[in-house]
Scaffold this active site. Structure first.
Site, PDB file in Angstrom:
ATOM      1  CG  HIS B  77      -1.461   1.311   1.644  1.00 62.20           C
ATOM      2  ND1 HIS B  77      -2.340   2.022   0.860  1.00 62.20           N
ATOM      3  CD2 HIS B  77      -1.249   2.069   2.745  1.00 62.20           C
ATOM      4  CE1 HIS B  77      -2.648   3.159   1.469  1.00 62.20           C
ATOM      5  NE2 HIS B  77      -1.989   3.218   2.628  1.00 62.20           N
ATOM      6  CB  SER B 169      11.583   5.735 -13.528  1.00 58.73           C
ATOM      7  OG  SER B 169      10.536   6.651 -13.659  1.00 58.73           O
ATOM      8  CG  HIS B 253      13.001  13.974   6.408  1.00 59.08           C
ATOM      9  ND1 HIS B 253      11.860  13.865   7.159  1.00 59.08           N
ATOM     10  CD2 HIS B 253      13.076  15.256   6.036  1.00 59.08           C
ATOM     11  CE1 HIS B 253      11.285  15.040   7.242  1.00 59.08           C
ATOM     12  NE2 HIS B 253      11.999  15.909   6.572  1.00 59.08           N
ATOM     13  CD  GLU B 255      10.185   9.626  -1.933  1.00 63.40           C
ATOM     14  OE1 GLU B 255      11.209   9.934  -2.565  1.00 63.40           O
ATOM     15  OE2 GLU B 255       9.115   9.342  -2.475  1.00 63.40           O
ATOM     16  CB  SER B 268       2.244  28.660  -4.524  1.00 60.00           C
ATOM     17  OG  SER B 268       2.696  28.133  -3.310  1.00 60.00           O
ATOM     18  CG  HIS B 302      12.737  13.316  12.075  1.00 60.45           C
ATOM     19  ND1 HIS B 302      12.705  14.538  11.477  1.00 60.45           N
ATOM     20  CD2 HIS B 302      12.155  12.470  11.201  1.00 60.45           C
ATOM     21  CE1 HIS B 302      12.120  14.433  10.287  1.00 60.45           C
ATOM     22  NE2 HIS B 302      11.767  13.176  10.111  1.00 60.45           N
ATOM     23  CG  HIS B 303      11.805   9.048  10.017  1.00 64.19           C
ATOM     24  ND1 HIS B 303      10.452   8.999   9.800  1.00 64.19           N
ATOM     25  CD2 HIS B 303      12.268  10.097   9.318  1.00 64.19           C
ATOM     26  CE1 HIS B 303      10.116   9.995   8.977  1.00 64.19           C
ATOM     27  NE2 HIS B 303      11.195  10.679   8.676  1.00 64.19           N
ATOM     28  CB  THR B 328       6.696  24.377   6.953  1.00 63.61           C
ATOM     29  OG1 THR B 328       7.864  23.585   6.766  1.00 63.61           O
ATOM     30  CG2 THR B 328       5.530  23.712   6.260  1.00 63.61           C
ATOM     31  CE  LYS B 331       7.377  26.454   0.542  1.00 67.63           C
ATOM     32  NZ  LYS B 331       6.827  26.933  -0.717  1.00 67.63           N
TER      33      LYS B 331
HETATM   34  C1  HEA Z   1       1.327   8.110  -0.004  1.00 72.41           C
HETATM   35  C2  HEA Z   1       0.196   8.283   0.301  1.00 72.41           C
HETATM   36  C3  HEA Z   1      -0.805   7.454   1.001  1.00 72.41           C
HETATM   37  C4  HEA Z   1      -2.131   7.503   0.739  1.00 72.41           C
HETATM   38  C5  HEA Z   1      -2.826   8.325  -0.305  1.00 72.41           C
HETATM   39  C6  HEA Z   1      -2.752   6.590   1.654  1.00 72.41           C
HETATM   40  C7  HEA Z   1      -4.131   6.384   1.690  1.00 72.41           C
HETATM   41  C8  HEA Z   1      -4.770   5.621   2.651  1.00 72.41           C
HETATM   42  N1  HEA Z   1      -4.168   4.906   3.659  1.00 72.41           N
HETATM   43 FE1  HEA Z   1      -2.181   4.716   3.944  1.00 72.41          FE
HETATM   44  N2  HEA Z   1      -0.182   4.540   4.278  1.00 72.41           N
HETATM   45  C9  HEA Z   1       0.803   5.229   3.638  1.00 72.41           C
HETATM   46  C10 HEA Z   1       0.629   6.157   2.632  1.00 72.41           C
HETATM   47  C11 HEA Z   1      -0.606   6.503   2.082  1.00 72.41           C
HETATM   48  N3  HEA Z   1      -1.812   5.999   2.464  1.00 72.41           N
HETATM   49  C12 HEA Z   1       2.083   4.882   4.176  1.00 72.41           C
HETATM   50  C13 HEA Z   1       3.441   5.448   3.743  1.00 72.41           C
HETATM   51  C14 HEA Z   1       1.848   3.925   5.163  1.00 72.41           C
HETATM   52  C15 HEA Z   1       2.880   3.235   6.051  1.00 72.41           C
HETATM   53  C16 HEA Z   1       3.097   1.846   5.611  1.00 72.41           C
HETATM   54  C17 HEA Z   1       4.011   1.110   6.506  1.00 72.41           C
HETATM   55  O1  HEA Z   1       3.766   1.045   7.714  1.00 72.41           O
HETATM   56  O2  HEA Z   1       5.004   0.569   5.994  1.00 72.41           O
HETATM   57  C18 HEA Z   1       0.411   3.751   5.218  1.00 72.41           C
HETATM   58  C19 HEA Z   1      -0.242   2.919   6.125  1.00 72.41           C
HETATM   59  C20 HEA Z   1      -1.600   2.901   6.317  1.00 72.41           C
HETATM   60  C21 HEA Z   1      -2.247   2.293   7.426  1.00 72.41           C
HETATM   61  C22 HEA Z   1      -1.545   1.621   8.594  1.00 72.41           C
HETATM   62  C23 HEA Z   1      -1.344   0.210   8.303  1.00 72.41           C
HETATM   63  C24 HEA Z   1      -0.577  -0.445   9.381  1.00 72.41           C
HETATM   64  O3  HEA Z   1       0.145   0.213  10.123  1.00 72.41           O
HETATM   65  O4  HEA Z   1      -0.723  -1.658   9.471  1.00 72.41           O
HETATM   66  C25 HEA Z   1      -3.599   2.463   7.255  1.00 72.41           C
HETATM   67  C26 HEA Z   1      -4.641   2.003   8.189  1.00 72.41           C
HETATM   68  O5  HEA Z   1      -5.651   2.536   8.301  1.00 72.41           O
HETATM   69  C27 HEA Z   1      -3.779   3.194   6.029  1.00 72.41           C
HETATM   70  C28 HEA Z   1      -5.006   3.573   5.508  1.00 72.41           C
HETATM   71  C29 HEA Z   1      -5.152   4.344   4.376  1.00 72.41           C
HETATM   72  C30 HEA Z   1      -6.444   4.688   3.824  1.00 72.41           C
HETATM   73  C31 HEA Z   1      -7.776   4.254   4.346  1.00 72.41           C
HETATM   74  C32 HEA Z   1      -6.189   5.482   2.734  1.00 72.41           C
HETATM   75  C33 HEA Z   1      -7.235   6.093   1.842  1.00 72.41           C
HETATM   76  O6  HEA Z   1      -6.931   7.417   1.575  1.00 72.41           O
HETATM   77  C34 HEA Z   1      -7.369   5.346   0.576  1.00 72.41           C
HETATM   78  C35 HEA Z   1      -8.535   5.835  -0.190  1.00 72.41           C
HETATM   79  C36 HEA Z   1      -9.140   4.705  -0.932  1.00 72.41           C
HETATM   80  C37 HEA Z   1      -9.094   4.609  -2.241  1.00 72.41           C
HETATM   81  C38 HEA Z   1      -8.445   5.616  -3.069  1.00 72.41           C
HETATM   82  C39 HEA Z   1      -9.712   3.443  -2.908  1.00 72.41           C
HETATM   83  C40 HEA Z   1     -10.197   3.718  -4.284  1.00 72.41           C
HETATM   84  C41 HEA Z   1     -11.635   3.556  -4.437  1.00 72.41           C
HETATM   85  C42 HEA Z   1     -12.194   2.468  -4.904  1.00 72.41           C
HETATM   86  C43 HEA Z   1     -11.420   1.263  -5.221  1.00 72.41           C
HETATM   87  C44 HEA Z   1     -13.602   2.469  -5.128  1.00 72.41           C
HETATM   88  C45 HEA Z   1     -14.241   1.233  -4.735  1.00 72.41           C
HETATM   89  C46 HEA Z   1     -14.509   1.291  -3.317  1.00 72.41           C
HETATM   90  C47 HEA Z   1     -15.243   0.415  -2.669  1.00 72.41           C
HETATM   91  C48 HEA Z   1     -15.807  -0.792  -3.324  1.00 72.41           C
HETATM   92  C49 HEA Z   1     -15.501   0.628  -1.207  1.00 72.41           C
HETATM   93  N4  HEA Z   1      -2.553   3.445   5.488  1.00 72.41           N
HETATM   94  C1  HEA Z   2       4.416  14.719   2.735  1.00 66.22           C
HETATM   95  C2  HEA Z   2       5.057  14.107   3.623  1.00 66.22           C
HETATM   96  C3  HEA Z   2       5.494  14.603   4.949  1.00 66.22           C
HETATM   97  C4  HEA Z   2       5.704  15.886   5.416  1.00 66.22           C
HETATM   98  C5  HEA Z   2       5.559  17.178   4.662  1.00 66.22           C
HETATM   99  C6  HEA Z   2       6.127  15.753   6.774  1.00 66.22           C
HETATM  100  C7  HEA Z   2       6.451  16.845   7.575  1.00 66.22           C
HETATM  101  C8  HEA Z   2       7.011  16.743   8.840  1.00 66.22           C
HETATM  102  N1  HEA Z   2       7.218  15.584   9.545  1.00 66.22           N
HETATM  103 FE1  HEA Z   2       6.680  13.712   8.940  1.00 66.22          FE
HETATM  104  N2  HEA Z   2       6.434  11.833   8.249  1.00 66.22           N
HETATM  105  C9  HEA Z   2       5.988  11.472   7.004  1.00 66.22           C
HETATM  106  C10 HEA Z   2       5.662  12.334   5.981  1.00 66.22           C
HETATM  107  C11 HEA Z   2       5.778  13.717   6.055  1.00 66.22           C
HETATM  108  N3  HEA Z   2       6.152  14.433   7.147  1.00 66.22           N
HETATM  109  C12 HEA Z   2       5.888  10.051   6.881  1.00 66.22           C
HETATM  110  C13 HEA Z   2       5.444   9.275   5.657  1.00 66.22           C
HETATM  111  C14 HEA Z   2       6.290   9.527   8.110  1.00 66.22           C
HETATM  112  C15 HEA Z   2       6.321   8.078   8.563  1.00 66.22           C
HETATM  113  C16 HEA Z   2       7.283   7.228   7.861  1.00 66.22           C
HETATM  114  C17 HEA Z   2       7.188   5.822   8.372  1.00 66.22           C
HETATM  115  O1  HEA Z   2       7.696   5.561   9.469  1.00 66.22           O
HETATM  116  O2  HEA Z   2       6.580   4.988   7.685  1.00 66.22           O
HETATM  117  C18 HEA Z   2       6.647  10.680   8.932  1.00 66.22           C
HETATM  118  C19 HEA Z   2       7.140  10.577  10.227  1.00 66.22           C
HETATM  119  C20 HEA Z   2       7.644  11.641  10.948  1.00 66.22           C
HETATM  120  C21 HEA Z   2       8.418  11.498  12.135  1.00 66.22           C
HETATM  121  C22 HEA Z   2       8.836  10.182  12.793  1.00 66.22           C
HETATM  122  C23 HEA Z   2       7.802   9.716  13.715  1.00 66.22           C
HETATM  123  C24 HEA Z   2       8.099   8.395  14.281  1.00 66.22           C
HETATM  124  O3  HEA Z   2       8.148   7.420  13.521  1.00 66.22           O
HETATM  125  O4  HEA Z   2       8.269   8.322  15.487  1.00 66.22           O
HETATM  126  C25 HEA Z   2       8.727  12.773  12.568  1.00 66.22           C
HETATM  127  C26 HEA Z   2       9.523  13.094  13.776  1.00 66.22           C
HETATM  128  O5  HEA Z   2      10.093  14.093  13.902  1.00 66.22           O
HETATM  129  C27 HEA Z   2       8.145  13.689  11.606  1.00 66.22           C
HETATM  130  C28 HEA Z   2       8.244  15.070  11.679  1.00 66.22           C
HETATM  131  C29 HEA Z   2       7.808  15.944  10.699  1.00 66.22           C
HETATM  132  C30 HEA Z   2       7.988  17.389  10.773  1.00 66.22           C
HETATM  133  C31 HEA Z   2       8.564  18.164  11.898  1.00 66.22           C
HETATM  134  C32 HEA Z   2       7.473  17.879   9.604  1.00 66.22           C
HETATM  135  C33 HEA Z   2       7.465  19.325   9.200  1.00 66.22           C
HETATM  136  O6  HEA Z   2       7.900  19.481   7.868  1.00 66.22           O
HETATM  137  C34 HEA Z   2       6.123  19.949   9.359  1.00 66.22           C
HETATM  138  C35 HEA Z   2       6.196  21.440   9.287  1.00 66.22           C
HETATM  139  C36 HEA Z   2       4.855  22.106   9.282  1.00 66.22           C
HETATM  140  C37 HEA Z   2       4.274  22.755  10.311  1.00 66.22           C
HETATM  141  C38 HEA Z   2       4.928  22.813  11.645  1.00 66.22           C
HETATM  142  C39 HEA Z   2       2.929  23.352  10.191  1.00 66.22           C
HETATM  143  C40 HEA Z   2       2.864  24.739   9.615  1.00 66.22           C
HETATM  144  C41 HEA Z   2       3.656  25.734  10.361  1.00 66.22           C
HETATM  145  C42 HEA Z   2       3.137  26.789  11.016  1.00 66.22           C
HETATM  146  C43 HEA Z   2       1.689  27.069  11.023  1.00 66.22           C
HETATM  147  C44 HEA Z   2       4.101  27.695  11.637  1.00 66.22           C
HETATM  148  C45 HEA Z   2       4.040  27.846  13.105  1.00 66.22           C
HETATM  149  C46 HEA Z   2       4.347  26.601  13.792  1.00 66.22           C
HETATM  150  C47 HEA Z   2       5.156  26.491  14.845  1.00 66.22           C
HETATM  151  C48 HEA Z   2       6.088  27.554  15.328  1.00 66.22           C
HETATM  152  C49 HEA Z   2       5.111  25.243  15.647  1.00 66.22           C
HETATM  153  N4  HEA Z   2       7.497  12.970  10.642  1.00 66.22           N
HETATM  154 CU   LIG Z   3      11.002  12.657   8.237  1.00 71.34          CU
END
Ligand code: HEA
Ligand code: HEA
Ligand SMILES: [Cu+2]
Ligand code: CUA
Lengths: 290, 526, 375
Positions: B77, B169, B253, B255, B268, B302-303, B328, B331
């Site tokens: 997924h 790619s 990160h 990524e 924007s 931080h992960h 951020t 922005k």
């Molecule tokens: C990159 C983007 C992304 C997006 C878009 C999503 C979308 C969604 N994710 Fe995802 N998710 C991740 C990235 C993303 N996820 C990542 C990185 C992890 C971590 C994996 C890991 O631990 O390694 C994760 C893990 C993750 C978990 C935790 C699993 C676990 O820890 O075991 C769950 C659980 O609820 C979840 C739920 C969902 C759901 C409900 C959506 C929904 O938004 C999806 C929306 C549904 C659809 C788009 C379906 C399309 C519609 C149809 C097919 C129509 C037909 C429908 C019916 C018949 C009902 N995701």
């Molecule tokens: C689009 C993807 C995306 C983005 C943009 C971010 C943005 C950020 N992420 Fe996230 N992150 C993920 C995707 C993303 N992350 C994913 C996929 C994981 C899980 C991976 C995995 O384990 O599978 C993860 C996990 C993750 C962790 C690890 C958690 C854990 O596993 O224990 C941490 C820890 O520091 C973190 C921090 C942050 C921070 C600080 C930002 C910052 O960039 C956010 C900055 C934005 C704001 C703060 C809000 C706007 C700001 C204001 C309004 C200004 C005023 C605010 C203050 C002064 C507080 N992220």
């Molecule tokens: Cu990160």
């Protein structure tokens, strides 16, 4: 041939698709290979052939277009930038392996040595094959079972450094010659460069055989073996590719390709070669000397 | 491929027809279209897997899938959503828009552009194929941590090779984008006049080239540890499993910013259009993007706060991570200031863009909480993290892509989508999204670990709500597909060239739909 | 711009007053916040968490208060005309500097808490924890006590054949026993893949890295049962690897230690006496608990990875090979050498059980003394 504005835009081309099919076949074959499927070598061979075919086809078109003067200065800049960014991506790839080396050597091994509760009697140091690995002997000594020794820096490696560095110089001489349109000198310097490249590979192969058969140093010799062979191996792979490219370029020089003011293909190959060379210097310092 | 050159005189429409057009095309619009269709398909494949996960988690106990398959589904997924849906989706938008936005005839390296795309279907065939091997698909989470990923069968190798292919790619695609932006701008299109979408993509492309090769290195080490006896991650040979995590997150990160920066770019573009007002703080937007990109390379650990890093390391990575909130925040404030005293209207793209700002900030703030090391000890590997990243990924990246679709679809197809359906899609998506993911914050705080197929009874209620929301969310997406098909098949009202009253930029000066080749003679930008 | 500031200030005032009076502690009772803490570490984390959450909430309300006001007041349908400003350097500096200062304010208590957590010196007791796929081993280094702790929820509950109990998935056969009000130092490692040891109420979560050691500490306030789970994906049964700590008053703990040591002496003799078939079968069923994760409660296994034991080549073949597999494991598979984990009596019993239950009826048995002889 549609030329939009002053920028050359190619016609639709089958080669990218062929390249993808080749890549897929090669990758699939490789998966089979590591999972002991019988047909794997054949699948990989087919993949390799498709890729070779693609290269002849694709590069052939590019050479033809280039020689036909379809690439103006504007297009040339795109190619140059493309090549530089490609080389940057390669730098990052090697960076990952160098990073692994530094981490293992300066952090992981000392930590292991500190954890007496699990690894009594392991006291770290570098080179090492790890707490359960073979025992380290002084460099370049023949090793018995359960032992290994490393390749000293001041034997073949230092010669290889000299060889690669000189090849970087000779390819630059070739470039100067090309710019002055001295075709004979160009070709001679290119041939020398290619020979130096293959000489490097030959010596490297001797080193590998030496390591495997006499020093007990293999890919499986703990982290030292792993980092050593992966770094030098990937480097050697790049040298191979670079040397082949240079050979092709040399042949093209012989065929009268490239002009003093228009020779991106040549320069790309030269840049690549300098990059390969730089990586070697890094390797020589961090893998062999330090 | 010798297609008869019957059209040679009309060089504006020179291409083979039928399937060959798509297989061999070098046209940025065709390639963009293919990327976008591919992305949508992968979104559905990944979405169906998410729905399978949510169905299993609907109530405690094992019902539908066994634990191995559950882990594979989670892994797949994520890999499919990230590498299949979001990244190609953004590249699709880049392909369509960047040449039009900077007044270029096409991408700089058109044949390579085609190759970048056509690697992907093959890579994903390999990845999805792993599900059908004897040992099943990869089951170690998308993070592929060693040594768990050393276990497992051929499916893991297929995943590794598929990642290599996706990496090639992405790197080629990124090179193309950088070169296009640097070398193909129309006269007068200075760097500080580039539309923000172009700027964010320029920086994203840089991140891609810097990060993807490192991932390639990481999975290569995994492969050699699995099959060639190396000991990178094996303590007996002096290796360290944590090394894998460092290398993975050095890629991972940056990524996540690869996944969000183009979304920032899209927002924007859209907010000024519908506020009828120039973007506030253009320069600071550019610098903030660059700042985020820079910081993204020094926060990776931080992960891994719980792996037992030395104290100094934990402190450094905590401070650096927190700093990202500053650019951020700039922005977010700029977007709000752009709306301030504008003349705001609420067409579907604008609704989505506002939701992105609002919901992304929730995810950003929870990210900030995750960055606080002692608190992260509680949040780490719980559903709090799952909630965090779905807020940034779904309501950040995916909803930004939806906004972009509604924003540019009329330009591309020449047809105006149905505003009523668009708004319905927006409200259903937003509401169901929050129903799905907001309760996951509470689950995480209450102690539900992630990546588990079954949970103790105390977590039942919120899981039930979350699963119901997920199904609603999935179903709502069908509306968008219907809207797109309507426009593409020309079943909707005609759109004007300008499309949106407040839209500015070169892409709005060409016809809707734009001719196959735009800007054969470069426009001049004042 | 001064009007903006004026509005901002009012909003801020409102937000702070609104949010500050919500009793955070109430939320945790409803499962909406971190659980009530039972160590000083968890207490500090909870305070920190509440504080940063509050700050985030305030920021959120202020920023989106402004945005929604603008969406309302400056909308086109209301006839608002767009102003064309696009810069304001002063404002931009302000909204760069203020967030930065807020972050500094957050970083200070976070750093202090972290320093507090990292200090494992002056402990009264050391417990070494080792993660296995999928169970925990606890070793009391000063007291020479060691045992394994497995999930004890019956498969029937997991597979929905029986109603689920109160502690479904959060119960074990042998909890780790810990004293209250003593500083306990934990050494954490793993024998196969990465696991993570986590009890939310203790406020500690650390990864168990194979063959590396991680340290943490806890000083638990109250006796009682505390539950947690493995928090790092570790394969198929990651979700079925609970942690239960049975915390006793310090005196009770000391008594428990004495008790355990006595039992150890007593059981040493067990290996030498001759067991009856019934004894072996009864004890074997208990030990078989450790095998269920892979080989199934009915011996059905999970083919192709985990072989069934019912009618298996080994379980119904020569007994020597059966003993060998269980004692020495199978290299490069998850079938580990159980001779390091189980006593002679355990091994003898489980082998006897496997051959005469789970659908097998070989009729033979192994005596613990035979196992002892093979060590
Ligand atoms: C990159 C983007 C992304 C997006 C878009 C999503 C979308 C969604 N994710 Fe995802 N998710 C991740 C990235 C993303 N996820 C990542 C990185 C992890 C971590 C994996 C890991 O631990 O390694 C994760 C893990 C993750 C978990 C935790 C699993 C676990 O820890 O075991 C769950 C659980 O609820 C979840 C739920 C969902 C759901 C409900 C959506 C929904 O938004 C999806 C929306 C549904 C659809 C788009 C379906 C399309 C519609 C149809 C097919 C129509 C037909 C429908 C019916 C018949 C009902 N995701
Ligand atoms: C689009 C993807 C995306 C983005 C943009 C971010 C943005 C950020 N992420 Fe996230 N992150 C993920 C995707 C993303 N992350 C994913 C996929 C994981 C899980 C991976 C995995 O384990 O599978 C993860 C996990 C993750 C962790 C690890 C958690 C854990 O596993 O224990 C941490 C820890 O520091 C973190 C921090 C942050 C921070 C600080 C930002 C910052 O960039 C956010 C900055 C934005 C704001 C703060 C809000 C706007 C700001 C204001 C309004 C200004 C005023 C605010 C203050 C002064 C507080 N992220
Ligand atoms: Cu990160
Ligand atoms: Cu052990 Cu998860």
């Amino acid at each position: 041939m549609s030329s939009n504005g002053d920028y050359y835009l190619p016609d639709p081309s089958p080669w990218p698709l062929v390249a993808s099919v080749g890549l897929f076949t090669l990758a699939g074959g490789f998966v089979m290979l590591v999972n002991d499927v019988n047909v794997a070598p054949w699948v990989m061979l087919i993949g390799g052939l498709i890729i070779a075919f693609m290269m002849f086809g694709w590069f052939g078109v590019v050479v033809k277009e280039s020689e036909a003067g379809q690439y103006n200065a504007h297009v040339d800049i795109s190619f140059r930038m493309g090549m530089l960014w490609f080389i940057f991506s390669e730098v990052m790839f090697f960076g990952g392996f160098f990073g692994a080396l530094f981490y293992l050597r300066n952090l992981a091994i000392p930590w292991l040595a500190e954890t007496d509760i699990l690894w009594m009697g392991f006291d770290g140091g570098w080179p090492t094959a790890g707490p359960m690995g073979a025992e380290l002997l002084p460099a370049d000594t023949v090793a018995g079972p359960g032992q290994f020794s490393t390749i000293g820096a001041w034997g073949i490696p230092v010669w290889n450094t000299i060889i690669l560095l000189s090849s970087s110089v000779t390819v630059t001489f070739a470039h100067w010659a090309l710019k002055k349109n001295q075709r004979t000198a160009l070709f001679v310097w290119m041939v020398i460069t290619v020979i130096l490249g293959f000489l490097f590979l030959y010596l490297q192969a001797i080193e590998y055989i030496h390591a495997y058969t006499e020093l007990g140093l293999t890919l499986g010799t703990g982290v030292y073996g792993a980092t050593f062979f992966m770094l030098t191996g990937f480097h050697g792979f790049h040298v191979t590719i670079g040397a082949i490219i240079l050979a092709v370029i040399a042949i093209r020089c012989l065929m009268g390709h490239f002009k003093p003011d228009h020779h991106f293909g040549f320069e790309a190959a030269a840049w690549y070669w300098h990059f390969v060379d730089t990586v070697w210097v890094g390797l020589f310092i961090f893998v062999y000397v330090v | 491929m010798s297609v008869a050159h019957t059209e040679t005189h009309d060089h504006h429409d020179h291409r083979p027809s039928g399937v060959m057009r798509w297989l061999t095309t070098t046209n940025h619009k065709d390639i963009g279209t293919m990327y976008l269709i591919f992305s949508l398909m992968m979104f559905f494949v990944g979405g169906v897997m998410a729905l399978a996960i949510r169905a299993e988690l609907f109530q405690p106990g094992l019902q539908l899938v066994n634990p191995e398959l559950f882990n594979s589904l989670t892994t797949m997924h994520a890999l499919i959503m990230i590498f299949g849906a979001i990244m190609p989706g953004f590249v699709g938008f880049a392909n369509w828009q960047i040449p039009m936005m900077i007044g270029a005839p096409d991408m700089a390296l058109p044949r390579m552009n085609n190759w970048s795309f056509w690697i992907l279907p093959f890579a994903f065939t390999l990845l999805l194929g792993s599900l059908f091997t004897a040992g099943g698909g990869p089951a170690s989470g998308w993070t592929l941590y060693a040594p768990l990923s050393i276990q497992g069968g051929a499916g893991v190798d297929m995943t590794i090779l598929a990642i290599h292919m996706m990496g090639i790619s992405s790197v080629l695609g990124a090179i193309n984008i950088i070169v296009t932006i640097m070398n193909m701008r129309a006269p007068g299109m200075h760097m500080m006049k580039l539309p923000l979408f172009v700027w964010t993509w320029l920086i994203t492309a840089f991140l891609l080239i810097a990060a993807m090769p490192v991932l390639a290195g990481a999975v290569t080490m995994l492969l050699t540890d699995r099959h060639f006896g190396t000991a990178f991650f094996d303590p007996a040979g002096g290796g360290d499993p944590v090394l894998f995590q460092h290398i993975f997150w050095f890629f991972g990160h940056p990524e996540v910013y690869i996944l969000i920066l183009p979304a920032f770019g899209i927002v924007s573009q859209i907010i000024p259009t519908f506020s009828r007002k120039p973007l506030f703080g253009y320069d600071s937007m550019v610098f903030a993007t660059a700042g985020i990109a820079f910081l993204s390379f020094i926060v990776w650990a931080h992960h891994m706060f719980t792996v037992g890093m030395p104290l100094a390391g934990e402190l450094f990575f905590m401070y650096a991570t927190m700093l990202i909130a500053v650019p951020t925040g700039v922005k977010v404030f700029n977007w709000v200031a752009t709306m301030w005293r504008g003349s705001i209207s609420f067409e579907t793209p604008m609704l989505f863009a506002i939701a992105v700002v609002f919901l992304f900030t929730i995810g950003g703030l929870s990210g900030l909480m995750l960055a606080i090391v002692p608190a992260d000890f509680q949040y780490h590997d719980t559903y709090f993290v799952v909630a965090h990243f779905h807020y940034v990924l779904f309501s950040g990246s995916i909803m930004a892509m939806m906004a972009a679709t509604y924003y540019w679809l009329p330009k591309w197809t020449g047809r105006m989508y149905s505003e009523k359906l668009g708004k319905t899609h927006f409200w259903l998506t937003t509401i169901f999204f929050n129903i799905t993911f907001f309760p996951q914050h509470f689950l995480g705080l209450a102690g539900m670990p992630r990546r588990i197929p079954d949970y103790s009874v105390q977590f039942s209620e919120f899981n039930l709500i979350s699963s119901l929301g997920a199904f609603g969310l999935g179903l709502s997406q069908l509306i968008m597909v219907y809207v797109i098909i309507q426009c593409v098949r020309g079943r909707a009202e005609k759109a004007t060239d300008q499309v949106w009253e407040g839209a500015e930029g070169l892409e709005w000066t060409v016809a809707s739909p734009p001719p196959y080749h735009t800007f054969s003679t470069p426009p001049t930008v004042r | 711009m001064s009007r903006v500031f004026f509005r901002l200030r009012n909003l801020l005032r409102f937000a702070v007053t609104a949010v500050a009076f919500l009793p955070f502690s109430a939320y945790s009772e409803w499962g909406l916040n971190l659980p009530p803490p039972s160590t000083s570490i968890a207490g500090r984390i909870l305070d920190l968490h509440n504080a940063i959450m509050l700050v985030c909430l305030v920021i959120f309300i202020v920023v989106f208060g402004v945005m929604f006001y603008s969406l309302y007041a400056h909308r086109k349908s209301r006839g608002h005309k767009a102003h064309q400003f696009s810069h304001n350097s002063k404002l931009e500096v302000v909204w760069t500097v203020i967030p930065f200062l807020i972050l500094v304010g957050m970083a200070i208590p976070s750093t202090a808490t972290l320093l507090f957590m990292e200090d494992t010196t002056d402990s009264d007791l050391t417990v070494k924890i080792t993660g296995y796929q999928w169970k925990w081993q606890y070793e009391y280094l000063e007291h020479d006590i060691s045992f394994f702790s497995n999930l004890s929820t019956p498969r029937a509950q997991i597979e929905n054949r029986e109603p689920k109990g109160e502690h479904y998935l959060l119960e074990v056969d042998k909890p780790v026993v810990l004293p209250a009000n003593r500083k306990i130092r934990f050494l954490l490692t793993s024998n196969d893949v990465i696991h993570a040891w986590w009890i939310p109420k203790f406020g500690v979560k650390k990864d168990a890295i194979p063959f590396y050691i991680n340290e943490f500490w806890a000083n638990i306030d109250e006796p009682g049962d505390y539950r947690g789970q493995c928090a790092e994906l570790c394969g198929k049964d990651h979700g079925f690897m609970p942690i239960v700590a049975n915390v006793m008053a310090a005196e009770d703990f000391d008594a428990w230690v004495v008790d355990q040591q006595a039992m150890k002496v007593a059981s040493a003799g067990e290996a030498d006496r001759t067991w009856t078939m019934d004894e072996l079968m009864v004890h074997g069923q208990e030990v078989y608990f450790q095998c269920i994760a892979c080989h199934g409660d009915q011996g059905q296994g999970v083919p192709p990875t985990f072989p069934p034991l019912t009618g298996g080549a080994v379980t119904t073949g020569p007994i020597e090979e059966h003993i060998n597999v269980v004692m020495n494991g199978r290299p490069n598979t998850t079938m580990v050498a159980f001779k390091d984990q189980l006593s002679d009596a355990d091994i003898a019993a489980v082998i006897t059980y496997e051959r005469n239950a789970l659908g097998n009826s070989m009729g033979d048995l192994v005596q613990p003394s035979e196992i002892k002889a093979l060590r």
